[in-house]
Design an enzyme around this catalytic site. Structure first.
Site, PDB file in Angstrom:
ATOM      1  N   ASP A 212      56.395  53.702  78.260  1.00  0.00           N
ATOM      2  CA  ASP A 212      56.966  53.561  76.914  1.00  0.00           C
ATOM      3  C   ASP A 212      55.893  53.319  75.853  1.00  0.00           C
ATOM      4  O   ASP A 212      55.111  52.368  75.947  1.00  0.00           O
ATOM      5  CB  ASP A 212      57.953  52.396  76.863  1.00  0.00           C
ATOM      6  CG  ASP A 212      59.164  52.623  77.741  1.00  0.00           C
ATOM      7  OD1 ASP A 212      59.172  53.586  78.521  1.00  0.00           O
ATOM      8  OD2 ASP A 212      60.097  51.803  77.668  1.00  0.00           O
TER       9      ASP A 212
ATOM     10  N   GLU B  16      68.878  53.649  76.254  1.00  0.00           N
ATOM     11  CA  GLU B  16      67.669  52.835  76.175  1.00  0.00           C
ATOM     12  C   GLU B  16      66.916  53.079  74.868  1.00  0.00           C
ATOM     13  O   GLU B  16      67.035  54.127  74.233  1.00  0.00           O
ATOM     14  CB  GLU B  16      66.740  53.179  77.343  1.00  0.00           C
ATOM     15  CG  GLU B  16      67.424  53.084  78.695  1.00  0.00           C
ATOM     16  CD  GLU B  16      66.417  53.097  79.838  1.00  0.00           C
ATOM     17  OE1 GLU B  16      66.118  52.018  80.355  1.00  0.00           O
ATOM     18  OE2 GLU B  16      65.940  54.185  80.206  1.00  0.00           O
TER      19      GLU B  16
HETATM   20  C1  FRU Z   1      62.406  53.002  79.409  1.00  0.00           C
HETATM   21  C2  FRU Z   1      62.532  51.639  80.045  1.00  0.00           C
HETATM   22  C3  FRU Z   1      62.886  50.606  79.007  1.00  0.00           C
HETATM   23  C4  FRU Z   1      62.371  49.340  79.617  1.00  0.00           C
HETATM   24  C5  FRU Z   1      61.137  49.803  80.366  1.00  0.00           C
HETATM   25  C6  FRU Z   1      60.896  49.127  81.673  1.00  0.00           C
HETATM   26  O1  FRU Z   1      61.462  53.812  80.015  1.00  0.00           O
HETATM   27  O2  FRU Z   1      63.479  51.671  81.085  1.00  0.00           O
HETATM   28  O3  FRU Z   1      64.270  50.558  78.733  1.00  0.00           O
HETATM   29  O4  FRU Z   1      62.085  48.396  78.628  1.00  0.00           O
HETATM   30  O5  FRU Z   1      61.293  51.190  80.581  1.00  0.00           O
HETATM   31  O6  FRU Z   1      59.742  49.593  82.297  1.00  0.00           O
END
Ligand code: FRU
Length: 424
Positions: free
Chosen positions: A53, A294
């Site tokens: 992310d 997300e």
């Molecule tokens: C998206 C996600 C987010 C979370 C993170 C955990 O890729 O699932 O929602 O904060 O990755 O690694």
């Protein structure tokens, strides 16, 4: 009786629904909503760490901001373990896929800087070991507050629990680079309440994370989006007429889709600094459609609210499906009603020949979409893959009314600034 939301001058609202009928309109491989193929010979940002992310430094209005000519991104990051016996397979070779799949448990916030909005240089960890209260530092948003370089990093402190937190520090620049200093005190903001947003006690697979604070362009107040699930015991949700929508004959059966209960949450700040928050009912729910919405975020354009959120194939309910990618909804006012973009909601999905090539798309107000490379097939059958853990090529989108179009592709990890702030 006045509801608590009215107390803060916020109009009470009904969540908008992403229905099963909307999702039936999803068309994988439509070229206007499909990310161009990512080549297997992609460059890697770092051989020492995986990144996923990506969170560009921005202001409260959503503008991607550089400081003294330096672009800055934050990334969820985990060490790569090519020499760790724990990640060797039976033949003694590095099992990179297993290492990559384990990354969420050791996710930490790192930052990177660049003069060109690409070719990022590693700055390091934002918080020293021991500062963050839980094992995992999950996604959020770094906000540049002012020209003194103060930064509020909102993120999710996970395991144990899932708490939306923030930590204030400062960005410092020199001729040679950027550092993040003083991120030392983490302030818990809020957790799921079990009344509007599902708790861990109600569902061990609950989601509550990914804060995205913003200033509403119309009322000027400070709000925050986040990912949630609709409150209630796992299995107790009803997928009724409203959630199903207007489906053709033969599409009424919802299977076990009551287990899919994603929502986009919203909270309003009671103070100017964003230290005191009140959760409001979700903006959007996807009960019976999908279990994860997300990293929700907005683009404010043409007087409209464009709400984007990422989701997966594997989190769809029975009888509906779509690619991993970013989905979007549009409304004329903050609290909706929201309508799915392109009819279905799909804005930018992976091509079906490379279903895991990218994820965690973030749409910026200039129409550029950044994401990370997950894995790309290296042979015809798709059995051999190359793991990414690095920035994907940036995609250019045109957003027009209730439609979006893929119109351009740029370099890997290209995240140019929209504003530059000269620090005092
Ligand atoms: C998206 C996600 C987010 C979370 C993170 C955990 O890729 O699932 O929602 O904060 O990755 O690694």
């Amino acid at each position: 009786m006045k509801t608590t939301t009215e107390k803060f001058g916020v109009t009470p609202h009904q969540p908008s629904l992403w229905t099963r009928a909307d999702a039936l309109k999803v068309r994988a491989d439509d070229p206007t909503t499909t990310q161009p193929l990512v080549r297997a010979d992609f460059p890697v940002l770092s051989n020492d760490v995986f990144i996923w992310d990506t969170m560009p430094l921005r202001d409260l209005d959503g503008n991607v901001t550089s400081v003294d000519g330096w672009s800055v991104i934050f990334t969820l990051t985990a060490d790569r373990h090519p020499n760790d016996p724990q990640y060797l397979d039976e033949d003694g070779n590095y099992d990179i896929l297993r290492d990559w799949n384990d990354r969420h448990g050791r996710a930490k916030m790192y930052y990177w800087f660049s003069r060109t909005g690409k070719n990022w240089e590693l700055g390091g960890r934002v918080m020293a070991e021991g500062v963050s209260p839980t094992a995992r530092e999950w996604a959020g948003t770094p906000i540049l507050l002012n020209d003194r370089g103060e930064v509020d990093l909102y993120y999710t402190a996970v395991t144990p629990g899932a708490t939306i937190v923030k930590v204030r520090g400062r960005v410092v620049t020199t001729e040679h680079g950027v550092s993040m200093v003083g991120f030392e005190k983490v302030k818990p903001l809020f957790e799921a309440d079990g009344k509007m947003y599902q708790t861990e006690a109600q569902n061990a697979f609950w989601g509550f994370r990914d804060p995205w604070p913003f200033r509403d362009p119309n009322d000027g107040k400070l709000y925050m989006l986040f990912e949630g699930n609709v409150a209630g015991e796992r299995g107790s949700h009803k997928v009724g007429e409203a959630e199903i929508g207007d489906v053709p004959p033969g599409y009424e059966d919802v299977g076990n889709s009551r287990f899919q209960t994603a929502c986009v949450g919203i909270a309003v700040a009671r103070d100017a600094d964003g230290d005191d928050w009140e959760m409001l009912p979700p903006l959007l729910t996807a009960v019976g459609v999908n279990d994860q919405t997300e990293r929700p975020h907005f683009v404010f354009q043409d007087g409209k609210y464009y709400l984007f959120t990422i989701s997966h194939t594997f989190t769809y309910g029975d009888g509906v499906t779509g690619p991993d990618g970013v989905y979007g909804f549009v409304a004329d006012s903050l609290f909706g009603p929201y309508v799915p973009l392109n009819g279905s909601g799909l804005v930018l999905g992976n091509p079906s020949s490379q279903p895991f090539q990218t994820y965690s798309h973030y749409v910026m107000p200039n129409g550029l979409v950044t994401s990370f490379i997950d894995s790309v097939p290296t042979d015809e059958t798709g059995t051999q893959i190359r793991v990414g853990g690095t920035e994907a090529p940036t995609v250019g989108l045109k957003i027009k009314g209730q439609q979006t179009f893929v119109v351009a592709e740029y370099d890997y990890g290209y995240i140019p600034p929209m504003l530059d702030v000269t620090l005092k």
